[in-house]
Design a protein around this motif. Structure first.
Motif, PDB file in Angstrom:
ATOM      1  N   PHE A 232       0.839  -1.200   0.000  1.00  0.00           N
ATOM      2  CA  PHE A 232       0.000   0.000   0.000  1.00  0.00           C
ATOM      3  C   PHE A 232       0.866   1.239   0.000  1.00  0.00           C
TER       4      PHE A 232
ATOM      5  N   THR B 253      -5.014   6.374   0.622  1.00  0.00           N
ATOM      6  CA  THR B 253      -4.125   5.230   0.480  1.00  0.00           C
ATOM      7  C   THR B 253      -4.608   4.320  -0.631  1.00  0.00           C
TER       8      THR B 253
ATOM      9  N   TYR C 272      -4.381   0.580  -1.877  1.00  0.00           N
ATOM     10  CA  TYR C 272      -4.070  -0.766  -1.405  1.00  0.00           C
ATOM     11  C   TYR C 272      -3.993  -1.708  -2.600  1.00  0.00           C
TER      12      TYR C 272
END
Length: 129
Positions: free
Chosen positions: A35, A44, A46
């Motif tokens: 990530f 973020t 992932y």
């Protein structure tokens, strides 16, 4: 495949950097392979097997990332965070003022790499298993 909601549930148990290794173990079991987190607002990306990706929404109002990386101050802030002396948002603020734009975690290598605004890797840490 994993969802952002599953990752958020695991992250909700993290109170400081001391809890990071347990969080990594949990999301690795979910199937996360890597990530990338942007300090500006903590969104973020992932990644999982077979090019699977999902992204979280921003967590806070955008921070300004310093143009110059301040190694001694960042490493001191990181150490304090890992010792449980600061929470997540405070750590992100410390990253911003010290010129850290993002970090990338590879769950295969069990490393966390920090990058400055120029895209240069400025620090790599091994994540305790």
């Amino acid at each position: 495949m994993f969802t952002v909601e599953q990752i958020k549930a695991a992250h909700s148990l993290v109170k400081s950097g001391e809890d990071f290794p347990g969080y990594i173990k949990t999301i690795k079991q979910l199937g996360v392979t890597a990530f990338e987190t942007w300090v500006e607002d903590s969104h973020t990306l992932y990644m999982g097997a077979n090019n699977y990706q999902t992204q979280s929404a921003p967590m806070y109002t955008a921070l300004v990332i310093a143009d110059v990386y301040n190694q001694p101050a960042f490493e001191a802030a990181l150490k304090a965070h890992q010792q449980g002396k600061t929470g997540y948002v405070d750590f992100c603020k410390d990253c911003a003022v010290n010129g850290v734009e993002k970090w990338f975690v590879c769950l295969h290598a069990m490393t966390c790499s920090y990058y400055n605004r120029k895209g240069n890797e400025v620090l790599v840490e091994k994540i305790p298993a």
